[in-house]
Design a protein around this motif. Structure first.
Motif, PDB file in Angstrom:
ATOM      1  N   CYS A  94      41.220  55.484  -0.635  1.00 14.75           N
ATOM      2  CA  CYS A  94      41.340  56.748   0.072  1.00 14.75           C
ATOM      3  C   CYS A  94      40.141  56.934   0.999  1.00 14.75           C
ATOM      4  O   CYS A  94      39.018  56.569   0.652  1.00 14.75           O
ATOM      5  CB  CYS A  94      41.416  57.916  -0.904  1.00 14.75           C
ATOM      6  SG  CYS A  94      42.832  57.840  -2.030  1.00 14.75           S
ATOM      7  N   GLN A  95      40.396  57.530   2.136  1.00 18.35           N
ATOM      8  CA  GLN A  95      39.339  57.740   3.117  1.00 18.35           C
ATOM      9  C   GLN A  95      38.281  58.698   2.588  1.00 18.35           C
ATOM     10  O   GLN A  95      37.091  58.491   2.787  1.00 18.35           O
ATOM     11  CB  GLN A  95      39.951  58.285   4.412  1.00 18.35           C
ATOM     12  CG  GLN A  95      39.060  58.191   5.623  1.00 18.35           C
ATOM     13  CD  GLN A  95      39.795  58.587   6.894  1.00 18.35           C
ATOM     14  OE1 GLN A  95      40.643  59.485   6.888  1.00 18.35           O
ATOM     15  NE2 GLN A  95      39.489  57.920   7.995  1.00 18.35           N
ATOM     16  N   THR A  96      38.714  59.761   1.886  1.00 13.88           N
ATOM     17  CA  THR A  96      37.761  60.688   1.260  1.00 13.88           C
ATOM     18  C   THR A  96      38.231  61.033  -0.158  1.00 13.88           C
ATOM     19  O   THR A  96      39.422  61.018  -0.450  1.00 13.88           O
ATOM     20  CB  THR A  96      37.618  61.999   2.055  1.00 13.88           C
ATOM     21  OG1 THR A  96      38.807  62.804   1.915  1.00 13.88           O
ATOM     22  CG2 THR A  96      37.350  61.732   3.525  1.00 13.88           C
ATOM     23  N   GLY A  97      37.260  61.322  -1.028  1.00 15.24           N
ATOM     24  CA  GLY A  97      37.570  61.739  -2.392  1.00 15.24           C
ATOM     25  C   GLY A  97      38.084  60.636  -3.287  1.00 15.24           C
ATOM     26  O   GLY A  97      38.618  60.903  -4.367  1.00 15.24           O
ATOM     27  N   ASP A  98      37.937  59.388  -2.901  1.00 15.05           N
ATOM     28  CA  ASP A  98      38.499  58.269  -3.659  1.00 15.05           C
ATOM     29  C   ASP A  98      37.948  58.227  -5.092  1.00 15.05           C
ATOM     30  O   ASP A  98      36.774  58.526  -5.325  1.00 15.05           O
ATOM     31  CB  ASP A  98      38.178  56.958  -2.958  1.00 15.05           C
ATOM     32  CG  ASP A  98      38.939  55.783  -3.540  1.00 15.05           C
ATOM     33  OD1 ASP A  98      40.176  55.832  -3.548  1.00 15.05           O
ATOM     34  OD2 ASP A  98      38.288  54.825  -3.998  1.00 15.05           O
ATOM     35  N   CYS A  99      38.810  57.867  -6.045  1.00 14.73           N
ATOM     36  CA  CYS A  99      38.362  57.770  -7.438  1.00 14.73           C
ATOM     37  C   CYS A  99      38.288  56.332  -7.930  1.00 14.73           C
ATOM     38  O   CYS A  99      38.009  56.083  -9.105  1.00 14.73           O
ATOM     39  CB  CYS A  99      39.251  58.610  -8.353  1.00 14.73           C
ATOM     40  SG  CYS A  99      40.995  58.129  -8.372  1.00 14.73           S
ATOM     41  N   GLY A 100      38.566  55.377  -7.049  1.00 16.09           N
ATOM     42  CA  GLY A 100      38.353  53.975  -7.379  1.00 16.09           C
ATOM     43  C   GLY A 100      39.402  53.325  -8.248  1.00 16.09           C
ATOM     44  O   GLY A 100      39.211  52.203  -8.709  1.00 16.09           O
ATOM     45  N   SER A 101      40.528  54.001  -8.469  1.00 16.05           N
ATOM     46  CA  SER A 101      41.547  53.433  -9.360  1.00 16.05           C
ATOM     47  C   SER A 101      42.512  52.509  -8.636  1.00 16.05           C
ATOM     48  O   SER A 101      43.213  51.712  -9.268  1.00 16.05           O
ATOM     49  CB  SER A 101      42.346  54.556 -10.024  1.00 16.05           C
ATOM     50  OG  SER A 101      43.120  55.262  -9.069  1.00 16.05           O
ATOM     51  N   GLY A 102      42.600  52.637  -7.319  1.00 18.91           N
ATOM     52  CA  GLY A 102      43.561  51.832  -6.563  1.00 18.91           C
ATOM     53  C   GLY A 102      44.979  52.327  -6.668  1.00 18.91           C
ATOM     54  O   GLY A 102      45.910  51.631  -6.254  1.00 18.91           O
ATOM     55  N   GLN A 103      45.173  53.537  -7.206  1.00 22.56           N
ATOM     56  CA  GLN A 103      46.511  54.106  -7.368  1.00 22.56           C
ATOM     57  C   GLN A 103      46.428  55.623  -7.339  1.00 22.56           C
ATOM     58  O   GLN A 103      45.343  56.201  -7.301  1.00 22.56           O
ATOM     59  CB  GLN A 103      47.131  53.621  -8.671  1.00 22.56           C
ATOM     60  CG  GLN A 103      46.274  53.862  -9.898  1.00 22.56           C
ATOM     61  CD  GLN A 103      46.848  53.227 -11.138  1.00 22.56           C
ATOM     62  OE1 GLN A 103      47.880  53.678 -11.633  1.00 22.56           O
ATOM     63  NE2 GLN A 103      46.193  52.178 -11.641  1.00 22.56           N
ATOM     64  N   ALA A 104      47.596  56.266  -7.369  1.00 24.35           N
ATOM     65  CA  ALA A 104      47.627  57.726  -7.299  1.00 24.35           C
ATOM     66  C   ALA A 104      46.944  58.357  -8.507  1.00 24.35           C
ATOM     67  O   ALA A 104      46.230  59.358  -8.387  1.00 24.35           O
ATOM     68  CB  ALA A 104      49.064  58.226  -7.191  1.00 24.35           C
ATOM     69  N   GLU A 105      47.154  57.783  -9.695  1.00 21.08           N
ATOM     70  CA  GLU A 105      46.481  58.272 -10.898  1.00 21.08           C
ATOM     71  C   GLU A 105      45.015  57.852 -10.883  1.00 21.08           C
ATOM     72  O   GLU A 105      44.693  56.706 -10.558  1.00 21.08           O
ATOM     73  CB  GLU A 105      47.154  57.698 -12.150  1.00 21.08           C
ATOM     74  CG  GLU A 105      48.582  58.176 -12.385  1.00 21.08           C
ATOM     75  CD  GLU A 105      48.652  59.558 -13.012  1.00 21.08           C
ATOM     76  OE1 GLU A 105      47.617  60.052 -13.491  1.00 21.08           O
ATOM     77  OE2 GLU A 105      49.757  60.142 -13.032  1.00 21.08           O
ATOM     78  N   CYS A 106      44.120  58.792 -11.241  1.00 20.93           N
ATOM     79  CA  CYS A 106      42.692  58.462 -11.263  1.00 20.93           C
ATOM     80  C   CYS A 106      42.237  57.923 -12.617  1.00 20.93           C
ATOM     81  O   CYS A 106      41.166  57.318 -12.721  1.00 20.93           O
ATOM     82  CB  CYS A 106      41.870  59.694 -10.891  1.00 20.93           C
ATOM     83  SG  CYS A 106      41.873  60.019  -9.110  1.00 20.93           S
ATOM     84  N   ASN A 107      43.018  58.148 -13.666  1.00 21.03           N
ATOM     85  CA  ASN A 107      42.783  57.515 -14.972  1.00 21.03           C
ATOM     86  C   ASN A 107      41.368  57.732 -15.517  1.00 21.03           C
ATOM     87  O   ASN A 107      40.724  56.801 -16.008  1.00 21.03           O
ATOM     88  CB  ASN A 107      43.083  56.008 -14.895  1.00 21.03           C
ATOM     89  CG  ASN A 107      44.520  55.723 -14.507  1.00 21.03           C
ATOM     90  OD1 ASN A 107      45.428  56.428 -14.945  1.00 21.03           O
ATOM     91  ND2 ASN A 107      44.737  54.718 -13.682  1.00 21.03           N
ATOM     92  N   GLY A 108      40.883  58.963 -15.403  1.00 23.08           N
ATOM     93  CA  GLY A 108      39.596  59.287 -16.001  1.00 23.08           C
ATOM     94  C   GLY A 108      38.388  59.079 -15.111  1.00 23.08           C
ATOM     95  O   GLY A 108      37.257  59.248 -15.567  1.00 23.08           O
ATOM     96  N   SER A 109      38.620  58.742 -13.853  1.00 19.30           N
ATOM     97  CA  SER A 109      37.514  58.584 -12.906  1.00 19.30           C
ATOM     98  C   SER A 109      37.421  59.799 -11.998  1.00 19.30           C
ATOM     99  O   SER A 109      38.428  60.425 -11.667  1.00 19.30           O
ATOM    100  CB  SER A 109      37.698  57.324 -12.065  1.00 19.30           C
ATOM    101  OG  SER A 109      37.670  56.172 -12.882  1.00 19.30           O
ATOM    102  N   GLY A 110      36.190  60.115 -11.568  1.00 21.55           N
ATOM    103  CA  GLY A 110      35.969  61.265 -10.712  1.00 21.55           C
ATOM    104  C   GLY A 110      35.954  60.894  -9.245  1.00 21.55           C
ATOM    105  O   GLY A 110      36.185  59.744  -8.856  1.00 21.55           O
ATOM    106  N   ALA A 111      35.677  61.901  -8.420  1.00 19.26           N
ATOM    107  CA  ALA A 111      35.705  61.727  -6.972  1.00 19.26           C
ATOM    108  C   ALA A 111      34.406  61.122  -6.460  1.00 19.26           C
ATOM    109  O   ALA A 111      33.313  61.513  -6.871  1.00 19.26           O
ATOM    110  CB  ALA A 111      35.937  63.073  -6.294  1.00 19.26           C
ATOM    111  N   ALA A 112      34.532  60.161  -5.554  1.00 21.85           N
ATOM    112  CA  ALA A 112      33.360  59.661  -4.839  1.00 21.85           C
ATOM    113  C   ALA A 112      32.980  60.702  -3.793  1.00 21.85           C
ATOM    114  O   ALA A 112      33.818  61.135  -3.009  1.00 21.85           O
ATOM    115  CB  ALA A 112      33.683  58.332  -4.167  1.00 21.85           C
TER     116      ALA A 112
END
Length: 247
Positions: A94-112
């Protein structure tokens, strides 16, 4: 035996049970609304000890909404991701707010960072606490509105497009987000760390004051509590991305 009295008593008991159950088991309903002129992918991160909601991240097309129920005592944060293209890998998606999961679900990761955050702590029969924070920077307008509750229950957030007013030293890429001074410079006085880790030592900077002037109800730096945290009892909440104006 007066059966009518028995049935009335049974009905009242059942009604009291429903009220109690809805108050204790279901703390609040969260409705996400996208009024941006593009798709937003909200992310959801529950704090340690809080259960995950039905989703940790999802696609929210323009002019659409989605609702979740959170239990009493739940705490966590929401944010919007923009410019997402998921490949299934853990690289930036994602260009902004990416959570690093590589998918729509963030799976327990927060926003960059930078990302506009909505933070909640739901009371267990008491007050809910909520805020919109720009401490980790800003990526899109957001407002939180309470409904059906009691108390002050004020709306809060940032309806101003800070990306347009972002100083060049805080600007991300082509202007898709605006960093906090802490992220941009890493200095203790901007991060409220080290010798500046107390409210008395860490004061508003010229950058946090710029954020506060544009968005007076949002957190602009770590110790911006008095004008940035709001409370409401037994309310439901609407989180709107790119609102026109608060109701």
């Amino acid at each position: 035996m007066d059966h009518s009295f028995y049935y009335i008593a049974l009905f009242l008991s059942f009604h009291i049970f429903l009220v109690f159950f809805s108050t204790v088991a279901f703390g609040a309903t969260f409705t996400f609304v996208n009024k941006c002129q593009y798709t937003v992918w909200p992310g959801i991160l529950a704090n340690t000890g809080s259960p995950r909601l039905d989703s940790t991240g999802f696609e929210l097309p323009q002019d659409s909404s989605r609702t979740f129920v959170a239990p009493a005592g739940w705490s966590g944060r929401f944010w919007g991701r923009t410019g997402c293209a998921f490949s299934g890998s853990e690289s930036v998606s994602c260009q902004t707010g990416d959570c690093g999961s590589g998918q729509a679900e963030c799976n327990g990761s927060g926003a960059a960072p930078p990302a506009t955050l909505a933070e909640f702590t739901l009371g267990t029969g008491g007050l809910d606490f909520y805020d919109v924070s720009l401490v980790d920077g800003y990526n899109l307008p957001m407002i939180v509105e309470a409904s059906g509750g009691s108390g002050m229950c004020a709306s809060t957030g940032c309806i101003t497009d800070l990306n347009r007013a972002c100083p060049s030293e805080l600007r991300v890429g082509g202007g898709e987000a605006c960093k906090s001074a802490c992220e941009a410079f890493g200095s203790p006085e901007y991060c409220c760390s080290g010798a500046f880790s107390t409210p008395a030592a860490c004061r508003p900077s010229v950058y946090s004051q710029m954020f506060k002037s544009a968005c007076p109800r949002s957190y602009s730096y770590a110790y911006d509590d008095p004008t940035s945290t709001f409370t409401c009892a037994s309310a439901d909440y609407t989180v709107t991305f790119c609102p026109s104006m608060p109701r």
